[in-house]
Design a protein around this motif. Structure first.
Motif, short mmCIF file in Angstrom:
data_model
loop_
_atom_site.label_atom_id
_atom_site.label_comp_id
_atom_site.label_asym_id
_atom_site.label_seq_id
_atom_site.Cartn_x
_atom_site.Cartn_y
_atom_site.Cartn_z
N PRO A 25 0.78 -0.92 -0.45
CA PRO A 25 -0.08 0.39 0.33
C PRO A 25 0.94 1.20 0.19
O PRO A 25 -0.05 1.92 -1.17
CB PRO A 25 -0.67 -0.13 1.76
CG PRO A 25 -0.68 -1.93 1.63
CD PRO A 25 0.20 -2.24 0.83
N ALA A 26 2.45 1.26 0.87
CA ALA A 26 2.58 2.18 1.07
C ALA A 26 3.34 2.50 -0.52
O ALA A 26 2.92 3.72 -1.15
CB ALA A 26 3.67 2.91 2.29
N GLY A 27 3.83 1.43 -0.83
CA GLY A 27 4.86 1.69 -1.93
C GLY A 27 3.58 2.12 -3.32
O GLY A 27 4.02 2.77 -4.02
N VAL A 28 3.07 1.42 -3.62
CA VAL A 28 1.68 2.41 -5.18
C VAL A 28 1.41 2.93 -4.69
O VAL A 28 1.54 3.78 -6.03
CB VAL A 28 0.46 0.64 -4.43
CG1 VAL A 28 -0.80 1.36 -5.72
CG2 VAL A 28 1.17 -0.52 -5.26
N ALA A 29 0.78 3.49 -3.11
CA ALA A 29 0.35 4.67 -3.47
C ALA A 29 1.63 6.36 -3.60
O ALA A 29 1.70 7.10 -4.12
CB ALA A 29 0.29 5.16 -1.99
N THR A 30 3.25 5.78 -3.25
CA THR A 30 4.15 6.34 -3.01
C THR A 30 4.27 6.60 -4.63
O THR A 30 4.23 7.72 -5.54
CB THR A 30 5.24 5.96 -2.67
OG1 THR A 30 4.97 5.94 -1.15
CG2 THR A 30 6.48 6.12 -3.32
#
Length: 448
Positions: A25-30
């Motif tokens: 989730p963090a990586g996709v949003a980033t």
């Protein structure tokens, strides 16, 4: 005798403005935020799909997107939630949560649907994506990362970028670059892990009727209490049994613990995954005997990845503490706000005091705390940012910030800041907070 094999990197490095390691989730949003803001972005993921704990970890539901009154996780995170809601079944079981906002908190996750949602979102923004790719090295000089070494079916490759972002969940890139970090409690012990799993042949309608008649909740408190009275709850478990209904006929469970694991040790994680799978038949006995609708349930899958709640926490320019949480702190450089209790799962055995802490630290509806941008900026590395559960904070705050909606928040902020740093040709940590907040607001993020 065997022949020696020499591995060599491609002669031409892969060149990007922003390189993101980890596609949870963090990586996709980033990555999406970075690409949407004009940066040539690479997203590196070890699995063959995006989503991290929501897909590979088979976590059954998203935690809260609201503060009990309004949506505070907006932007890319809310886009993902709404896209998932459009194509998956929604049970009325989740629309009657007391004190929460209907349909926006504890939404069940259909992992296959979510994989497609994330594929489409990353593709639409023009982000470059590499699956089945592992970070194995980092070159840095004078407090600046020069390049990454990655490995996949193409062999060894070198990645160069202006700004790098660690979204690995374990702080792998930050650790390779020499950043300071803390792990677990004062003894280095981390929260218990969980191998989430899915059950088919589950009578969804029977469970919904039971839940409506008894007030049963998503933690199966009534079923757990009954099993404990009969001495039939799985040995070593006093925690609740989380259930989610992502589609008719199936149920997913965040249930069972593996204690004394070391998420930064390959042997320990191997043993933990084996132990967790051995526990599944006992957990299924509870489901079949005490969860109406589960009488004929069949275990069909467990998460490819062990659910890890805690490992490294990177030391950043600001270090959030439990005092910040208690005072509902706000900050001039806040990049988002969140409202979730201190949710610690015991390290060496379930501790009922921790369950009490979860209840006692819950905010009143409408309350939240700010997340300062400085928590995303590691000390000593000028072109590195972090997002997700590894951001700079103490163990208690991490137990609130570690969940997926908060990871969307820190990810979108990190990706936006990275793109701004590229545009200004400055260090990521030097991005002006007021300008970052203005940009995040323009993207639909909630900021006071």
């Amino acid at each position: 005798m065997g022949q020696s094999i020499t591995l060599s990197c491609e002669t031409t490095p892969l060149q990007f403005d922003v390189a993101v390691v980890g596609g949870g989730p963090a990586g996709v949003a980033t990555a999406v935020a970075s690409a949407r803001n004009g940066a040539k972005t690479l997203l590196i993921e070890k699995n063959g799909f995006l989503g991290g704990m929501a897909t590979g970890g088979a976590v059954p539901a998203f935690c809260t997107f609201t503060d009990g009154k309004k949506i505070i996780v907006r932007g890319i995170g809310l886009e993902i939630l709404n896209a998932l809601k459009e194509i998956t079944w929604r049970s009325p079981f989740y629309d009657r949560k007391e004190g929460r906002v209907e349909g926006l908190d504890w939404l069940p996750i259909d992992p296959e649907a979510l994989k497609r949602v994330l594929d489409d979102m990353v593709d639409a923004c023009g982000c470059h994506l590499l699956f089945h790719t592992v970070l194995i090295g980092c070159s840095q000089e004078n407090g600046r990362i020069r390049s990454l070494t990655i490995h996949n079916k193409s062999g060894l490759q070198i990645v160069k970028a202006h700004t790098f972002i660690d979204c690995t969940g374990d702080g792998d890139l930050a650790a390779l670059s020499g950043c300071k970090a803390e792990v677990g409690d004062e003894k280095g012990q981390v929260q218990a892990g969980t191998l989430c799993f899915t059950v088919a042949n589950f009578d969804t309608e029977r469970f919904l009727e039971y839940a409506a008649a008894t007030g049963e909740n998503g933690n199966l408190m009534n079923a757990v209490r009954k099993a404990k009275e009969h001495g039939a709850f799985p040995e070593g478990e006093t925690k609740v049994a989380g259930i989610a209904l992502a589609s008719p006929g199936t149920a997913s469970f965040n249930f069972g613990h593996v204690y004394d694991l070391d998420p930064l040790d390959a042997s320990s994680m191997t043993q933990a995954q084996v132990k967790a799978r051995r526990q599944l038949p006992r957990l299924m006995e509870f489901i079949r005997n005490y969860v109406p609708g589960g009488e004929h349930g069949v275990l069909v899958s467990s998460g490819p990845d062990m659910g890890v709640r805690e490992s490294r926490r990177i030391r950043g320019k600001y270090y959030m503490t439990i005092q910040d949480y208690v005072r509902r702190a706000d900050f001039p450089d806040a990049i988002g706000y969140y409202s979730y209790p201190i949710d610690i799962h015991g390290a060496a055995g379930t501790d009922e005091n921790l369950e009490r802490q979860y209840r006692d630290t819950a905010y009143r509806p409408g309350e939240s705390y700010g997340i300062p941008y400085r928590c995303l900026v590691p000390e000593g590395m000028s072109n590195l940012l972090t997002a997700g559960r590894i951001v700079s904070c103490d163990r208690q705050v991490q137990a609130s910030l570690r969940v997926m909606p908060a990871c969307f928040l820190t990810g979108q902020a990190a990706g936006t800041a990275a793109a701004m740093a590229v545009a200004k040709q400055t260090n990521a940590g030097d991005v002006e907070p007021a300008a970052l907040r203005k940009q995040l607001k323009s993207q639909g993020c909630y900021l006071r």
